[in-house]
Write a protein that holds these residues in place. Sequence first.
Motif, short mmCIF file in Angstrom:
data_model
loop_
_atom_site.label_atom_id
_atom_site.label_comp_id
_atom_site.label_asym_id
_atom_site.label_seq_id
_atom_site.Cartn_x
_atom_site.Cartn_y
_atom_site.Cartn_z
N ALA A 178 -53.92 6.40 -76.91
CA ALA A 178 -54.10 4.92 -76.56
C ALA A 178 -53.43 4.17 -76.72
O ALA A 178 -52.73 3.18 -75.95
N LEU A 179 -52.72 4.47 -77.95
CA LEU A 179 -51.69 3.72 -78.61
C LEU A 179 -50.40 3.78 -77.69
O LEU A 179 -49.57 2.74 -77.51
N VAL A 180 -50.22 4.92 -77.23
CA VAL A 180 -49.15 4.97 -76.15
C VAL A 180 -49.15 4.18 -75.08
O VAL A 180 -48.13 3.42 -74.54
N LYS A 197 -55.95 2.01 -69.35
CA LYS A 197 -56.10 3.40 -69.81
C LYS A 197 -56.41 3.38 -71.26
O LYS A 197 -57.15 4.41 -71.60
N ALA A 198 -55.73 2.54 -72.05
CA ALA A 198 -55.85 2.50 -73.48
C ALA A 198 -57.38 1.98 -73.57
O ALA A 198 -58.21 2.67 -74.46
N TYR A 224 -60.24 4.06 -75.90
CA TYR A 224 -61.01 3.56 -77.20
C TYR A 224 -62.43 3.30 -76.94
O TYR A 224 -63.03 3.60 -77.89
N GLN A 225 -62.82 2.86 -75.98
CA GLN A 225 -64.28 2.70 -75.62
C GLN A 225 -65.05 4.16 -75.72
O GLN A 225 -65.81 4.45 -76.56
N LYS A 226 -64.30 5.46 -75.25
CA LYS A 226 -64.86 6.65 -75.36
C LYS A 226 -64.91 7.29 -77.09
O LYS A 226 -65.85 7.69 -77.51
N ALA A 227 -63.63 6.78 -77.81
CA ALA A 227 -63.54 7.14 -79.02
C ALA A 227 -64.34 6.34 -80.02
O ALA A 227 -65.03 7.02 -80.97
N MET A 268 -58.65 -0.97 -81.18
CA MET A 268 -59.18 -1.51 -79.77
C MET A 268 -58.98 -3.16 -79.62
O MET A 268 -58.40 -3.52 -78.82
N ALA A 269 -58.95 -3.70 -80.82
CA ALA A 269 -59.02 -5.14 -81.06
C ALA A 269 -57.42 -5.37 -80.88
O ALA A 269 -57.34 -6.49 -80.19
N GLN A 270 -56.48 -4.43 -81.15
CA GLN A 270 -55.15 -4.96 -80.90
C GLN A 270 -54.94 -4.79 -79.48
O GLN A 270 -54.05 -5.53 -79.00
N ASN A 271 -55.42 -3.77 -78.92
CA ASN A 271 -55.39 -4.05 -77.33
C ASN A 271 -55.94 -5.16 -76.59
O ASN A 271 -55.34 -5.54 -75.62
N TYR A 272 -56.93 -5.63 -77.22
CA TYR A 272 -57.41 -6.93 -76.49
C TYR A 272 -56.44 -7.91 -76.71
O TYR A 272 -56.64 -8.85 -75.89
N VAL A 273 -55.95 -8.07 -78.29
CA VAL A 273 -55.32 -9.16 -78.51
C VAL A 273 -53.91 -9.30 -77.43
O VAL A 273 -53.61 -10.22 -76.94
#
Length: 353
Positions: free
Chosen positions: A159-161, A170-171, A175-178, A200-205
């Motif tokens: 997800a980080l990629v 995609k990320a 994250y939701q699955k993990a 996950m929070a960093q992805n939301y940010v």
Amino acid sequence: MIEFYKSELAGKIELLGRNHPQIANTRTHLARLYMASGIEFFESAEDQLLQVLEIKLKHFGEFNLEVALAYEQLAQLCREHSRYEMAERFLEKSLEIKGKILRDGHPSTAKTYDQLAQVYRKEGQYDRAEFLFKQALQTLEKALGMDDPIVALTECNLALVYRQTGEFQKADDLYQKALGTVRSVLGPNHSWTSRVEGNMAQNYVLQGKYEEAEGLLNHCVAAKMRSLGENHLDTATALYQLATLYKRSKRYDHAVETYEKALKVSIFKGRREKKRVNEIEKTRINLLGSRHESVGKILMNIAEIKWEEGNEKESRRLYHEAINILKSAIGESHPYVAQVQQKFSKIFNESSQ
């Protein structure tokens, strides 16, 4: 503690000789202490781990799992100090060994795929990183099952990629699955659950979803406080992530307050200075060394803050210092370096017009 292990090592060498397997164990412990002591001890740690590798090669031969693990220890050291090309070579050697001695689909091989993929990601080789993370996932899912926490952490790495390449949906899906896996298997307050929440929070940010991110980060901070205590560096990291959220959403008072809380669990605990952001800069430099990739990114972040505050001179100074560190640590061709150069070039050019 380092002096204790050095004394123990000298005693064991005198008693057992330089190439006894117990010498390798003591050198490994000593290397780990050097690794934890900062970038200035890189060469000392490297020297110990190279001697561990030499001992294991003599005792086990080239194609042995112990030798593969010795290469991976060297790779971990290099990765932590941004020596990515060296880490890549060591991990490729480990994969070569494991490919000859382990069955297809072995979880240990998947672990090495994951480690090498992380190196590729750090180098900005996102296609190669994605490919290897997917290989690791496929192997782990077959060996451990779809709902294993180790599978969940590998999903976070993939997800980080996607996060770094702007493929946020995609990320999000990964994250939701993990998160569902670690919450179900390990519980809501486990450190791995907090780790997934932080990612996950960093992805939301990055998507501007500050409310969703804040809820996750507050829970993450609270969980780390309970499980690790307020004086643990992982707690400081969670606080720093929350402070960065406040900064991005322009809640600067909250940002400064939270940065200050993070500082209290750093090596500068208890110190107070007027320029709090500069104190964070000093903390990170002392923990990781002045030429580390993370230092460059922190300085770049501070440069942006200074620009927002109207301090153009300080912003330019910090930017030039940061870009030199980043070029040294991750290379001039890295996508992040190109991105920030383009961003600040535009900012500086507009100000001079």
